[in-house]
Design an enzyme around this catalytic site. Sequence first.
Site, PDB file in Angstrom:
ATOM      1  N   ASP A 235       6.320   6.419  -6.696  1.00  0.00           N
ATOM      2  CA  ASP A 235       7.088   5.894  -7.823  1.00  0.00           C
ATOM      3  C   ASP A 235       8.445   5.492  -7.247  1.00  0.00           C
ATOM      4  OD1 ASP A 235       8.099   5.075 -10.217  1.00  0.00           O
ATOM      5  OD2 ASP A 235       7.602   6.905 -11.324  1.00  0.00           O
TER       6      ASP A 235
HETATM    7  C1  BGC Z   1       8.880   4.152 -13.276  1.00  0.00           C
HETATM    8  C2  BGC Z   1       7.591   3.419 -12.968  1.00  0.00           C
HETATM    9  C3  BGC Z   1       7.883   1.969 -12.698  1.00  0.00           C
HETATM   10  C4  BGC Z   1       8.884   1.866 -11.557  1.00  0.00           C
HETATM   11  C5  BGC Z   1       9.261   0.442 -11.195  1.00  0.00           C
HETATM   12  C6  BGC Z   1       9.934   3.919 -12.212  1.00  0.00           C
HETATM   13  O1  BGC Z   1      11.156   4.437 -12.593  1.00  0.00           O
HETATM   14  O2  BGC Z   1       8.637   5.527 -13.395  1.00  0.00           O
HETATM   15  O3  BGC Z   1       6.700   3.559 -14.037  1.00  0.00           O
HETATM   16  O4  BGC Z   1       6.713   1.278 -12.414  1.00  0.00           O
HETATM   17  O5  BGC Z   1      10.066   2.545 -11.926  1.00  0.00           O
HETATM   18  O6  BGC Z   1      10.057  -0.110 -12.183  1.00  0.00           O
END
Ligand code: BGC
Length: 774
Positions: A235
């Site tokens: 993530d």
């Molecule tokens: C989120 C993800 C997301 C990623 C990119 C993260 O903070 O938890 O779900 O895909 O950011 O934006």
Amino acid sequence: MATHSDSDIRSLIKSMTLEEKCSLLSGEDFWHTKAVARLGIPAVMVSDGPHGLRKQDTAHEGTGINDSIKAVCFPAACATTSSFDRDLLQRLGETLGDECQAEDVSTILGPAINIKRSPLCGRNFEYMSEDPYLAGELAAAYINGVQSKGVGVSLKHFALNNQEYRRLTCSSNCDERTMREIYLAAFERAVKKSQPRTIMHSYNLINGTYAGESRWLLRRVLRKEWGYKGVVMSDWGAVNNRVAGVMAGGDLEMPGTDGVNDRKVLKAARKNKKLHKRIDESCFRILRWVYDFLDNRQEGSFDFEKHHAIARQMEEESIVLLKNDGMLPLNTQEQFALIGEFAKKPRFQGGGSSHINAIEVTSAFDAFQKAGASFVYEQGYLTEETDGDEQKSEELLAAAVAAAKKCGRAVVFAGLPDSFESEGYDRKHLDMPENQNKLIAALADAGVQVTVVMHNGSPVVMPWRDKVSAIVEAYLGGEAVGEAVMNVLTGTVNPSGKLPETFPLRLEDTPSYLNFANDKNSCEYSEGIYVGYRWYDARKMDVEYPFGFGLSYTTFEYSDLELNSDCLTDCGKKSKKGKDRITASITVTNTGKVEGKEVVQLYVSARADTAHDISRPERELKGFQKVSLKPGESVRVSFTLGKRSFAYYETALGDWYAPSGTYEIQIGSSSRDIRACAPVTFKTKLSLPLDIGPNTTLGDLIANKRTRKIIKAFLKKVLQKREAGAAEKEAISDEMIEQTFDATPLRGLYMMGAHVKKKLYRRLIEDLLETEEK
Ligand code: BGC
């Protein structure tokens, strides 16, 4: 177009330097992988979703928080999951796959399928359900849809990321059975049914280890047990110790960190040869994924209007009718009052990384106006009320009541403002804004017939529930929500959504109430497997609306439940002529006056004579099918079940286990509206391992097939030898002795020397130990 075979990719990796390999393990920036110019390896782009494209405009300078391109905003997962419709989710996936190809996006970052452990979780609107079977089935359909277009997904957030509070540093502490049955099961189903090209590991720790560093999670469970072949990416910013991450099987760090972590991996690899294998494996998976996209590129464009119409249909299939005392379908020929800021400015999506820069949002106000409906509009409330707004709120309420009284009927658009639920933080309560609650109650108290249309991403308490005539749960319905809601209100579309989560009566009733976001460093999942309806059913609690619930403008009757056999057998890994499967069939008839769709739900109850010492939910969803029926029409719906539908995760075996005994198949219209039941016997030769020692209880020995006979014979002898007089027999009956024996360990028998002679005891132990050797 040149395609890249696995061996082409392996040769490519052989020609890479260690530095180049390490550089491939992190992104170039927020949204791109790295290219290796010397070898002609290109970069690909990923983009947020999952209910539309959030492709960033200025990716290369970006921080990831710039404006994204204009895109179609489909309903959020809280809504689409209510459709209980695999075909619909597959179609959503295909539609998004086309958009990704048109925009040169290799991978859409979703679906997000973390279990809704508490209705407070700020991201529940993005997640699918409190039930892992439902979430896994619909996620697989979505993934298969996207991937059929040559585009990848990133199934997220793996795993146990069920709260936003301190999501980067908090440890989700959970026992293995609960993880397997609830929190991992949806991922397992989706992985096995759709092999997502990438999986995003979550921010949090699991039992003290970061998800991205957990060899158990990523290597043993995900790859070895489930056979996952794709890329594991982090993530965004979830990396704690990158070297440990690579060792655990974390392939790609996102976003890139200017090579800081790549250099750490390089340094570690120079000292530790073991890392080379891991690096090569990660490079293979990353390049396989990159070329799977590039080899299947289809340049083109898509028709925004067509996709807007698809967004509308998705929402129409997903809206849940919670209550209807006859006000719906709405007669729009006679004047009604349309009330609420959300009727003009609908809340159609949630905040955070899934936020889409929607092309064309249609409100109910616009839709009704376009359709020539006869209505008066009043704002009714301020969406975000701040101090000093009280006077204004009073005026809005009074005006709304006055207008509605004239019409006698009102449709109120209500729900949660943006600030109430979003990525990054959790809710603190389940209440709607006070001014909205007051308005709805005031309208009902003034004798107005009220329909409430709800825009919210997760359950709320509805204190006016008994006072209003109808309630329509529209969730966060995407950019075409206004048209979709109008079509459902007027009966152009017959509502067919069912709740994918329980709506509780009070926050205090929720399963994780005592252990949700209340500790800085950890979160104890102490309610165990009792999440969602599993909890409310076990505790026989009243709820606001149960899991699987949703009304229609027609009615359905269930009849003739039949099983093709009343028994199924555990045949181990080899299937024997279908003996390890059972098919349940039932007839569903549309008994009303209009065409409609019903979601037929199958639950398995393992509470009869199979529960033994193991705690099992009252019922668990193991099948569902959505059928469409004309008035008077019938259809036969069939479900095939195997061992897994009856099993729980047995940690002593490290596997799924269904004990022999009778189970109940329950088929119905919701988890609390079971229309037909049938018993089924499950037979297995497998028994649980039993280590016999001084502390093994007689009860466990009786429960075990291997030792049952010996111990029963022994107890019979002991009871026969009992030389008690009549008075003692009255005080301590044979039944009492048997009950006490149940919990008595073997060593206890010896201590009860009065009844059990040394010789008898020694003989018993010998006999028991002999069974172990067999
Ligand atoms: C989120 C993800 C997301 C990623 C990119 C993260 O903070 O938890 O779900 O895909 O950011 O934006």
